[in-house]
Design an enzyme around this catalytic site. Sequence first.
Site, PDB file in Angstrom:
ATOM      1  N   ILE A  89       0.824  -1.240   0.261  1.00 39.98           N
ATOM      2  CA  ILE A  89      -0.042   0.055  -0.072  1.00 39.98           C
ATOM      3  C   ILE A  89       0.930   1.231   0.065  1.00 39.98           C
ATOM      4  O   ILE A  89       0.729   2.291  -0.710  1.00 39.98           O
ATOM      5  CB  ILE A  89      -1.064   0.126   1.215  1.00 39.98           C
ATOM      6  CG1 ILE A  89      -1.818  -1.208   1.304  1.00 39.98           C
ATOM      7  CG2 ILE A  89      -1.750   1.264   1.303  1.00 39.98           C
ATOM      8  CD1 ILE A  89      -3.020  -1.136   2.369  1.00 39.98           C
TER       9      ILE A  89
ATOM     10  N   HIS B  26     -15.409  -0.955   9.822  1.00 43.56           N
ATOM     11  CA  HIS B  26     -14.610  -1.528   8.638  1.00 43.56           C
ATOM     12  C   HIS B  26     -14.409  -3.164   8.796  1.00 43.56           C
ATOM     13  O   HIS B  26     -13.381  -3.438   8.971  1.00 43.56           O
ATOM     14  CB  HIS B  26     -13.321  -0.771   8.247  1.00 43.56           C
ATOM     15  CG  HIS B  26     -12.712  -1.307   6.966  1.00 43.56           C
ATOM     16  ND1 HIS B  26     -13.209  -1.231   5.758  1.00 43.56           N
ATOM     17  CD2 HIS B  26     -11.494  -1.515   6.935  1.00 43.56           C
ATOM     18  CE1 HIS B  26     -12.507  -1.497   5.012  1.00 43.56           C
ATOM     19  NE2 HIS B  26     -11.264  -1.797   5.336  1.00 43.56           N
TER      20      HIS B  26
END
Length: 314
Positions: free
Chosen positions: A15, A177
């Site tokens: 990422i 999440h």
Amino acid sequence: MKKNPKISLIGSGNIGGTLAHLISLRELGDIVLFDVAEGVPQGKALDLMQASTIAGSDIKITGTNDYKDIEGSDAIIITAGLPRKPGMSRDDLISINTGIMKNVAENVKKYAPDAFVIVITNPLDVMVYVMLKASGLPHNQVIGMAGVLDSSRFNLFLAEEFKVSVSNVNSTVLGGHGDAMVPLARYSTISGIPIPDLIKMGLSSNENIEKIIDRTRNGGGDIVALLKTGSAYYAPAASAIEMLEAYLKDKRQMLTCAAYLQGEYGVHDLYVGVPIIIGKEGVIKVVELQLTKEEKTLFDKSVEGVKTLIETIQ
């Protein structure tokens, strides 16, 4: 000559590297790529700088193992931590990543207390909470990347269902999440037409939309199962970039993110995914949607899941 914003990326894995590449291509600011692994951020920085020349970007990218190099950052994106592996939930990561996040928070507080901070590390809602409490930064400066990613998955699956461009789709996903997130069909539209109305027109069915909602909840897990050695990184990075750009360019953009709640939605002292407006002040406003009894029940269940995880680290 106007000085570029300074953007520090804590964590130089998949990422972090993708974030650096996207920031460079969009020329959002100069980049500091930090990692504890010696040579990794330096090597990636060199590779990325060489890639940037092809795109004609003059953005400077520096790789480092020294937190002092993040000093004076305008924005920080945190991806540091153990990634998910097959069979692991986001929540299995909590113990290891809490320790990592506390260390990151101390250094952010020391070197960049005025930075706008975006947390990506899982379990997201807990990690962004740890960042806030351990750093002591104002809550409007610290948010988590959640709803933008979850909504992007919901958008894709809805576009496939209705056979339209993803640019026509605007969806909303609330809550933690994780597997108890709450994709809201009622607040999701195709070219401004709510999904329930499209169902009434015979263009889809409640059953199909429920399947899409389940697929959205499992979107990250499906990728983990296929990759076997890691988790998603292109979509999480792209999601964080949208949040970063809203801040740097003062776009006052409404995005669903993990935001610190102080009574909104009946939630106190927790980070949960809700729509917020992001601009140069960070979080400008939390937007409270009117939920039906059923939607509120699902939302509250998701919030309880976040609370339970927070309790395990206290």
